[in-house]
Motif scaffolding. Structure first.
Motif, mmCIF file in Angstrom:
data_model
loop_
_atom_site.group_PDB
_atom_site.id
_atom_site.type_symbol
_atom_site.label_atom_id
_atom_site.label_comp_id
_atom_site.label_asym_id
_atom_site.label_seq_id
_atom_site.Cartn_x
_atom_site.Cartn_y
_atom_site.Cartn_z
ATOM 1 N N VAL A 112 -12.493 1.281 -0.821
ATOM 2 C CA VAL A 112 -12.233 -0.062 -1.609
ATOM 3 C C VAL A 112 -11.006 -0.375 -1.110
ATOM 4 O O VAL A 112 -9.871 -0.028 -1.033
ATOM 5 C CB VAL A 112 -12.464 -0.196 -2.968
ATOM 6 N N VAL A 113 -10.710 -1.789 -0.822
ATOM 7 C CA VAL A 113 -9.477 -2.483 -0.623
ATOM 8 C C VAL A 113 -9.053 -3.496 -1.609
ATOM 9 O O VAL A 113 -9.996 -4.349 -1.916
ATOM 10 C CB VAL A 113 -9.394 -2.924 0.798
ATOM 11 N N ALA A 114 -8.220 -2.987 -2.639
ATOM 12 C CA ALA A 114 -7.677 -4.028 -3.759
ATOM 13 C C ALA A 114 -6.467 -4.785 -3.331
ATOM 14 O O ALA A 114 -5.731 -4.293 -2.525
ATOM 15 C CB ALA A 114 -7.392 -3.149 -4.948
ATOM 16 N N ARG A 115 -6.603 -6.071 -3.899
ATOM 17 C CA ARG A 115 -5.337 -6.718 -3.858
ATOM 18 C C ARG A 115 -4.382 -6.555 -4.864
ATOM 19 O O ARG A 115 -4.656 -5.983 -5.896
ATOM 20 C CB ARG A 115 -5.575 -8.385 -3.878
ATOM 21 N N VAL A 116 -3.161 -6.991 -4.629
ATOM 22 C CA VAL A 116 -2.069 -6.569 -5.641
ATOM 23 C C VAL A 116 -1.532 -7.846 -6.350
ATOM 24 O O VAL A 116 -1.489 -8.767 -5.694
ATOM 25 C CB VAL A 116 -0.851 -5.903 -4.959
ATOM 26 N N THR A 117 -1.718 -7.774 -7.518
ATOM 27 C CA THR A 117 -1.297 -9.155 -8.262
ATOM 28 C C THR A 117 0.000 -9.173 -8.933
ATOM 29 O O THR A 117 0.768 -10.320 -9.266
ATOM 30 C CB THR A 117 -2.389 -9.342 -9.477
ATOM 31 N N LYS A 118 0.857 -8.066 -9.036
ATOM 32 C CA LYS A 118 2.038 -7.876 -9.523
ATOM 33 C C LYS A 118 2.756 -6.511 -8.943
ATOM 34 O O LYS A 118 1.891 -5.620 -8.766
ATOM 35 C CB LYS A 118 1.921 -7.738 -11.114
ATOM 36 N N ILE A 119 4.038 -6.718 -8.662
ATOM 37 C CA ILE A 119 4.822 -5.709 -7.956
ATOM 38 C C ILE A 119 6.053 -5.566 -8.899
ATOM 39 O O ILE A 119 6.601 -6.531 -9.201
ATOM 40 C CB ILE A 119 5.407 -5.952 -6.677
#
Length: 271
Positions: A112-119
């Protein structure tokens, strides 16, 4: 970026060092890494390792650009939280980062490829050799892969010199060489603080860092492995950070000492 001749263990970090230090009047000890070969050929190492599978290590993930280029590693520590190195994420916008889980072969579409919402980056991070090289990513979804517990202040025994530890990553198989197409693993013993201090002088900060390597070298993390896990006792004890070259005798790999940052990491996991 602070002037240093030590090589970061990320593709992007190594490229920044190679470009910026000559402009600042410093020589660079090693060349910037070559991009992965088009045919995805793999050597037999991280440096000195063997093929591994995310079915055995389900919590190991990699960071990629929006176009799919893998440049760092990471560890799934909660269903939607990944621990990685600060130097892998500094200056990045969350929307530009992807986290790939459950994929051994970077050329495949497995997992799965997940997006990042916070760093989140440690607020005191400046440069890997100054410590605080830790970052936590929040994903846009909960992943089903198993997670890895982090070492805490009560896990001092896991950091004893000679402790057998596992390193994993998709990085280069030699310093400045080609990246691996496949997930690789290796086993290395932790070194004493005195050994690491002897190699790196004041750049080694025992409160923030731990080192791992064989005295003769030959096995190590390398470019593209930054942010990936150093594992012992079933826990994440370190984050791949930096070192002099890769797998050189007398120059162990340097990892962020996770137990020192356990409270901050836990706060991010629970946020």
């Amino acid at each position: 970026m602070a002037a240093t001749l030590h090589r970061l263990r990320s593709w992007l970090g190594a490229l920044v060092v190679a470009i910026l230090l000559p402009l600042a009047g410093f020589s660079v000890a090693t060349a910037a890494p070559a991009p992965p070969s088009a045919d995805g050929e793999v050597g037999t190492q991280i440096v000195g390792g063997t093929r591994a599978s995310t079915s055995t290590y389900p919590w190991v993930v990699y960071l990629a650009t929006s176009s799919g280029f893998q440049y760092c590693g990471g560890t799934l520590v909660a269903a939607n939280k990944v621990v990685t190195a600060a130097h892998c994420t500094v200056g990045d916008s969350a929307s530009a980062v992807r986290v790939v889980a459950g994929r051994d072969d970077k050329n495949s579409t497995a997992g799965v490829v997940a997006r990042v919402t916070k760093i989140w980056i440690h607020p005191s991070y400046v440069d890997a050799t100054q410590g605080n090289d830790v970052s936590v990513l929040t994903l846009d979804r909960n992943l089903t892969q198993a997670t890895l517990p982090i070492a805490t202040s009560s896990d001092t025994g896991l950091y004893a010199a000679g402790t057998s530890s596992t390193i994993l990553g998709w990085g280069t198989t030699s310093s400045g060489g080609s990246a691996s197409r496949y997930l690789l693993k290796a086993t290395v013993p932790l070194t004493s603080n005195a050994t690491c201090s002897s190699a790196y002088g004041s750049d080694f900060k025992a409160a923030h860092m731990v080192c791992a390597a064989y005295p003769q070298g030959g096995t190590d993390t390398c470019q593209g492995d930054s942010g990936g896990p150093l594992v012992a006792g079933g826990k994440l004890i370190g984050i791949t950070s930096w070192g002099e070259g890769c797998a050189l005798a007398g120059y162990p790999g340097v990892y962020t000492r996770v137990s020192n940052f356990a409270t901050l990491i836990t706060q991010q996991i629970n946020s």
